[in-house]
Design an enzyme around this catalytic site. Sequence first.
Site, PDB file in Angstrom:
ATOM      1  N   LYS A  13      48.248 -20.089  41.426  1.00  0.00           N
ATOM      2  CA  LYS A  13      47.248 -19.495  40.426  1.00  0.00           C
ATOM      3  C   LYS A  13      46.012 -19.236  41.450  1.00  0.00           C
ATOM      4  O   LYS A  13      45.198 -18.320  41.277  1.00  0.00           O
ATOM      5  CB  LYS A  13      46.648 -20.572  39.768  1.00  0.00           C
ATOM      6  CG  LYS A  13      47.801 -21.016  38.647  1.00  0.00           C
ATOM      7  CD  LYS A  13      47.359 -22.245  37.516  1.00  0.00           C
ATOM      8  CE  LYS A  13      46.915 -23.599  38.250  1.00  0.00           C
ATOM      9  NZ  LYS A  13      47.842 -24.129  38.904  1.00  0.00           N
ATOM     10  N   ARG A 127      51.265 -27.164  51.419  1.00  0.00           N
ATOM     11  CA  ARG A 127      49.841 -26.370  51.343  1.00  0.00           C
ATOM     12  C   ARG A 127      48.773 -26.769  52.307  1.00  0.00           C
ATOM     13  O   ARG A 127      48.804 -27.982  52.486  1.00  0.00           O
ATOM     14  CB  ARG A 127      49.541 -26.468  49.691  1.00  0.00           C
ATOM     15  CG  ARG A 127      48.020 -26.048  49.797  1.00  0.00           C
ATOM     16  CD  ARG A 127      47.732 -25.803  48.128  1.00  0.00           C
ATOM     17  NE  ARG A 127      47.474 -26.787  47.363  1.00  0.00           N
ATOM     18  CZ  ARG A 127      47.532 -26.963  46.077  1.00  0.00           C
ATOM     19  NH1 ARG A 127      47.107 -25.458  45.454  1.00  0.00           N
ATOM     20  NH2 ARG A 127      47.399 -28.006  45.387  1.00  0.00           N
TER      21      ARG A 127
HETATM   22  P1  ADP Z   1      47.692 -23.318  42.570  1.00  0.00           P
HETATM   23  O1  ADP Z   1      46.226 -22.820  42.648  1.00  0.00           O
HETATM   24  O2  ADP Z   1      48.486 -22.792  41.369  1.00  0.00           O
HETATM   25  O3  ADP Z   1      47.701 -24.779  42.413  1.00  0.00           O
HETATM   26  P2  ADP Z   1      48.150 -22.301  45.050  1.00  0.00           P
HETATM   27  O4  ADP Z   1      47.643 -20.728  45.081  1.00  0.00           O
HETATM   28  O5  ADP Z   1      47.327 -23.031  45.845  1.00  0.00           O
HETATM   29  O6  ADP Z   1      48.692 -22.791  43.739  1.00  0.00           O
HETATM   30  O7  ADP Z   1      49.496 -22.320  45.862  1.00  0.00           O
HETATM   31  C1  ADP Z   1      50.141 -23.462  46.064  1.00  0.00           C
HETATM   32  C2  ADP Z   1      51.002 -23.356  47.495  1.00  0.00           C
HETATM   33  O8  ADP Z   1      51.961 -22.437  47.537  1.00  0.00           O
HETATM   34  C3  ADP Z   1      49.806 -22.954  48.754  1.00  0.00           C
HETATM   35  O9  ADP Z   1      50.370 -23.396  49.944  1.00  0.00           O
HETATM   36  C4  ADP Z   1      50.262 -21.340  48.854  1.00  0.00           C
HETATM   37  O10 ADP Z   1      49.883 -20.892  49.877  1.00  0.00           O
HETATM   38  C5  ADP Z   1      51.692 -21.310  48.445  1.00  0.00           C
HETATM   39  N1  ADP Z   1      52.024 -20.018  47.568  1.00  0.00           N
HETATM   40  C6  ADP Z   1      51.175 -19.464  46.812  1.00  0.00           C
HETATM   41  N2  ADP Z   1      52.130 -18.126  46.364  1.00  0.00           N
HETATM   42  C7  ADP Z   1      53.350 -18.528  46.883  1.00  0.00           C
HETATM   43  C8  ADP Z   1      54.469 -17.602  46.533  1.00  0.00           C
HETATM   44  N3  ADP Z   1      54.509 -16.668  45.768  1.00  0.00           N
HETATM   45  N4  ADP Z   1      55.613 -18.094  47.358  1.00  0.00           N
HETATM   46  C9  ADP Z   1      55.361 -18.951  48.031  1.00  0.00           C
HETATM   47  N5  ADP Z   1      54.363 -19.542  48.236  1.00  0.00           N
HETATM   48  C10 ADP Z   1      53.555 -19.402  47.728  1.00  0.00           C
HETATM   49  P1  ADP Z   2      46.053 -27.481  41.331  1.00  0.00           P
HETATM   50  O1  ADP Z   2      45.925 -25.970  40.989  1.00  0.00           O
HETATM   51  O2  ADP Z   2      46.638 -27.278  42.601  1.00  0.00           O
HETATM   52  O3  ADP Z   2      46.470 -27.909  40.112  1.00  0.00           O
HETATM   53  P2  ADP Z   2      43.222 -27.756  40.990  1.00  0.00           P
HETATM   54  O4  ADP Z   2      42.484 -27.506  42.530  1.00  0.00           O
HETATM   55  O5  ADP Z   2      43.095 -26.679  40.119  1.00  0.00           O
HETATM   56  O6  ADP Z   2      44.560 -28.176  41.550  1.00  0.00           O
HETATM   57  O7  ADP Z   2      42.677 -29.146  40.583  1.00  0.00           O
HETATM   58  C1  ADP Z   2      42.676 -30.232  41.307  1.00  0.00           C
HETATM   59  C2  ADP Z   2      42.375 -31.452  40.494  1.00  0.00           C
HETATM   60  O8  ADP Z   2      40.841 -31.275  39.944  1.00  0.00           O
HETATM   61  C3  ADP Z   2      43.131 -31.751  39.229  1.00  0.00           C
HETATM   62  O9  ADP Z   2      44.471 -32.326  39.628  1.00  0.00           O
HETATM   63  C4  ADP Z   2      42.168 -32.413  38.333  1.00  0.00           C
HETATM   64  O10 ADP Z   2      41.777 -33.849  38.565  1.00  0.00           O
HETATM   65  C5  ADP Z   2      40.947 -31.865  38.453  1.00  0.00           C
HETATM   66  N1  ADP Z   2      40.680 -30.581  37.615  1.00  0.00           N
HETATM   67  C6  ADP Z   2      40.465 -29.469  37.790  1.00  0.00           C
HETATM   68  N2  ADP Z   2      40.192 -28.578  36.939  1.00  0.00           N
HETATM   69  C7  ADP Z   2      40.266 -29.434  35.707  1.00  0.00           C
HETATM   70  C8  ADP Z   2      40.000 -29.105  34.320  1.00  0.00           C
HETATM   71  N3  ADP Z   2      39.850 -28.026  33.682  1.00  0.00           N
HETATM   72  N4  ADP Z   2      40.368 -30.470  33.580  1.00  0.00           N
HETATM   73  C9  ADP Z   2      40.341 -31.501  34.060  1.00  0.00           C
HETATM   74  N5  ADP Z   2      40.446 -31.697  35.375  1.00  0.00           N
HETATM   75  C10 ADP Z   2      40.490 -30.831  36.251  1.00  0.00           C
END
Ligand code: ADP
Ligand code: ADP
Length: 214
Positions: A13, A127
């Site tokens: 995302k 990551r």
């Molecule tokens: P989210 O915001 O949904 O938690 P991230 O954008 O941080 O996810 O991506 C999670 C991990 O996967 C990061 O280390 C990122 O660099 C990697 N990643 C993101 N998109 C891809 C993809 N299409 N294929 C492989 N790895 C990816």
């Molecule tokens: P990822 O995309 O890898 O799940 P985020 O960076 O979006 O991680 O979120 C990290 C943490 O921040 C979540 O696990 C949660 O504890 C908190 N968080 C982020 N956004 C929200 C939300 N909209 N509601 C509740 N908790 C949140």
Amino acid sequence: MKIIMLGVPGAGKGTQAKKIAAKYEIPHISTGDIFRANIKNGTELGNKAKEYMDQGLLVPDELVVDLVVDRVGQEDCKNGYVLDGFPRTIPQAEALDSALLNMNQKIDYAINIEVPDQNIVDRMSGRRACLSCGATYHIINIPTKVEGICDVCGGSTVLRDDDKPETVLKRLNVYHDQTQPLIEYYANKGVLANIDGTMDMADVFAAIENTLEK
Ligand code: ADP
Ligand code: ADP
Ligand code: ZN
């Protein structure tokens, strides 16, 4: 263009939201980044949020809803924004909808990036996030040019505390329990687009562009 990103933790995302924001010149609003900035600055909000984040739990709705409603009401959000990590519960989605209704706005797209749980632990343990600017990398899939150093700003890239495998499994459970129902919620509003998130980063983005430009 008002866009929401949905998907399991690690689906990509943040990676895609940054590309959308750059291409369409709209703000990228990540609630996770907002909380991490607050933690880094030692604010009261940061201290409260950290308790939950470290356990892989969601921060309570009342700590996040007003913050986001206030943010999307700001001037730079007039032409749109990409919300990343919000909403994460049905009450958050309902609160957002009613706030948008008051401003005569609505969400145009909910982009659901689909990646199976089995792929996620590997992605998360690889990551690396920049402490200074929030850029994210993956040690194998999307490496930095110099190990441990952010390409964008030269800051250090680190493994997030909540990306350790046991916390990731907890976060996946929390996702299926509390966030997954949003897929049906936005499908019912006719704004859902499912995107295969297992493709490589550029192909995922191409699929998103396709959806947004249809
Ligand atoms: P989210 O915001 O949904 O938690 P991230 O954008 O941080 O996810 O991506 C999670 C991990 O996967 C990061 O280390 C990122 O660099 C990697 N990643 C993101 N998109 C891809 C993809 N299409 N294929 C492989 N790895 C990816
Ligand atoms: P990822 O995309 O890898 O799940 P985020 O960076 O979006 O991680 O979120 C990290 C943490 O921040 C979540 O696990 C949660 O504890 C908190 N968080 C982020 N956004 C929200 C939300 N909209 N509601 C509740 N908790 C949140
Ligand atoms: Zn950086």
